[in-house]
Design an enzyme around this catalytic site. Structure first.
Site, PDB file in Angstrom:
ATOM      1  CD  GLU A  82      87.259 -25.889  10.009  1.00  0.00           C
ATOM      2  OE1 GLU A  82      88.282 -26.367  10.512  1.00  0.00           O
ATOM      3  OE2 GLU A  82      86.822 -24.756  10.283  1.00  0.00           O
ATOM      4  CG  HIS A 101      85.056 -24.537  14.650  1.00  0.00           C
ATOM      5  ND1 HIS A 101      86.263 -24.432  15.334  1.00  0.00           N
ATOM      6  CD2 HIS A 101      85.323 -24.164  13.370  1.00  0.00           C
ATOM      7  CE1 HIS A 101      87.193 -24.027  14.493  1.00  0.00           C
ATOM      8  NE2 HIS A 101      86.657 -23.854  13.300  1.00  0.00           N
ATOM      9  CG  HIS A 103      88.094 -19.112  13.420  1.00  0.00           C
ATOM     10  ND1 HIS A 103      87.685 -18.766  12.161  1.00  0.00           N
ATOM     11  CD2 HIS A 103      88.120 -20.476  13.451  1.00  0.00           C
ATOM     12  CE1 HIS A 103      87.466 -19.874  11.446  1.00  0.00           C
ATOM     13  NE2 HIS A 103      87.713 -20.924  12.216  1.00  0.00           N
ATOM     14  CG  HIS A 172      91.618 -23.627  13.016  1.00  0.00           C
ATOM     15  ND1 HIS A 172      91.301 -24.864  12.514  1.00  0.00           N
ATOM     16  CD2 HIS A 172      90.522 -22.866  12.799  1.00  0.00           C
ATOM     17  CE1 HIS A 172      90.078 -24.833  11.983  1.00  0.00           C
ATOM     18  NE2 HIS A 172      89.585 -23.635  12.154  1.00  0.00           N
TER      19      HIS A 172
HETATM   20 ZN    ZN Z   1      87.647 -23.190  11.646  1.00  0.00          ZN
END
Ligand code: ZN
Length: 244
Positions: A82, A101, A103, A172
């Protein structure tokens, strides 16, 4: 293959390693998630660990990527799938120096309901610039694995983020940007705390909650700018303690 932009400043790499450890220690990332920083010698490039658990990152794991998210001198190391989250945000947001980034769990519910994430207190006032939700189906269709696995999805996500500090990815996780590694980490931690507190307040207040208004959010954000180093110093000491 892209040319390396030169050796990044050792202090910048050390801060990026520390940021990985802090985000893990504060419960923002687990085995997954990542943080990057713009390359100090070539602003179109960025630095990001190889694909691994953030809590275990060392300086030797930090890789250089070009503006399209391609690894420069990969030396057999596997990049994060990603990484296009980072490359496409750096392209469209010259003010951004660092991208997280994660979660982080308390934030996930706000990506799947109509209610938007709003700043519940002064520490998360940066959310006052709005928290858009990225709908991957609009670009990737109805059967993606939810991951930002190519530049087109990264570009669509960067468009959804716009000028905000935080965007949610439905089903996500979230992305958080900052003008420095420290600011991005600060915002990532307080986005998670804000989501937890907002969920609690919404429950207590049967959905009726007074969030910060736009003027309050802007004023608190200006005040907090001077305090980011204080939180970083504490989180860094805790993270170093935890990793022995
Ligand atoms: Zn992710």
């Amino acid at each position: 293959m892209a040319m390396t932009a030169g050796t990044p400043d050792a202090a910048l790499v050390a801060d990026l390693v520390t940021a990985n450890r802090i985000l893990y220690n504060e419960g923002i990332v687990d085995g997954f998630g990542h943080i990057s920083v713009r390359h100090d010698k070539q602003p179109s490039h960025f630095l990001l660990a190889r694909s691994m658990a953030p809590g275990l990152v060392t300086a030797a794991d930090i890789m250089e990527f070009d503006r399209d998210g391609e690894a420069v001198e990969p030396q057999g190391r596997t990049p994060y799938l990603e990484r296009f989250i980072q490359s496409e945000i750096y392209k469209t947001r010259p003010d951004v120096q660092s991208v997280v980034h994660s979660h982080s769990p308390s934030v996930i519910p706000f990506g799947v309901v109509a209610r938007r994430l709003q700043p519940i207190y002064h520490m998360s006032s940066f959310l006052g610039s709005g928290v858009p939700v990225f709908e991957i189906r609009d670009t990737g269709g109805p059967a993606t694995d939810m991951l930002i696995r190519n530049p087109a999805l990264g570009a669509a996500l960067a468009r959804a983020l716009g000028l905000s500090s935080v965007a949610l990815l439905r089903g996500h996780g979230n992305i958080v940007v900052g003008g420095s590694i420290r600011e991005a980490v600060f915002r990532a931690v307080y986005t998670e705390v804000n989501a937890r507190l907002a969920t609690e307040a919404l429950r207590l207040g049967d959905g009726q909650v007074s969030f910060l208004n736009e003027a309050e959010a802007a004023a608190a954000t200006a005040t907090n700018q001077a305090q980011i180093g204080r939180a970083w110093d504490l989180w860094k000491a805790k993270a170093l303690d935890a990793s022995g």
